[in-house]
Design a protein around this motif. Structure first.
Motif: not given
Ligand code: F6R
Ligand code: ZN
Length: 195
Positions: A166, A138, A169, A34, A87, A31
């Motif tokens: 990605e 998410r 966000g 992220y 993610k 990640l």
């Protein structure tokens, strides 16, 4: 894989399924980019390669008439003030939905549309969440020390589009400030017309 009906058990205490084809492990290093606090991310990565979440899936054909299903397990923890999370993605076939059933733990699902409308729904054992078509999603574990375990099912042809999430966000970050859950504006997020 079978064309016949089947059952399986969700082994909650062990955090797995009695039967599965795929086990996905997402670690901190998967990640990169992220989490908002880049310094906290880098220093944490230097110390440990934490597992953020596991996904167990049964394999089904990627066809519209199928339902892909399994469980996701998001572990407790934070990077800086931001809770461990998945993610997050849109479905490639954006008109497809998803249903989640929370089996254990505490968390939220943060969601948004391509136009920037956003929503957050609390998750706790027993809750069912419906993610309508067009909503990116998410899962976030906001618990102090327990896994967030959810059963999910979605159309076989949905596919996953991670691209825009990605890059920038979700619109809101799910953080803990002074011991309390707080949604904070994501400074990296741009309106559709600014992208
Ligand atoms: C499938 C789905 C979940 C997630 C899982 C991991 O469409 O939404 O099964 O795939 O929670 O999250 P991501 O894929 O965002 O890393
Ligand atoms: Zn999905």
């Amino acid at each position: 894989m079978t064309g016949k009906p089947y059952t399986f058990d969700i082994l909650l205490d062990e955090g797995t399924l009695s039967n599965y084809d795929n086990h996905l492990v997402r670690k901190l290093s998967d990640l990169k980019g992220y989490f908002n606090d880049r310094e906290a991310y880098q220093s944490m990565l230097g110390v440990e390669e934490a597992v953020l979440y596991d996904v167990y899936e049964l394999h089904r054909p990627e066809l519209a008439g199928e339902l892909l299903h399994g469980i996701s397990i998001i572990h407790p923890g934070k990077v800086g003030s931001e809770y461990f999370m998945t993610k997050g993605h849109f479905h490639t076939v954006i008109e497809t939905s998803e249903v989640y059933h929370c089996l254990k733990g505490e968390g939220v699902m943060i969601m948004e549309t391509p136009e920037g409308e956003w929503a957050v729904e609390p998750l706790s054992s027993g809750k069912v969440l419906y993610v309508p078509p067009r909503w990116a999603h998410r899962s976030v574990n906001t618990g102090a020390d327990e896994d967030l375990v959810m059963f999910f099912a979605y159309p076989g042809n949905a596919g996953h589009d991670y691209g825009s999430i990605e890059r920038q966000g979700f619109r809101q970050l799910v953080t803990e400030i002074d011991g309390k859950l707080e949604l904070v504006k994501n400074p990296r997020w741009l309106r559709p017309e600014e992208r």
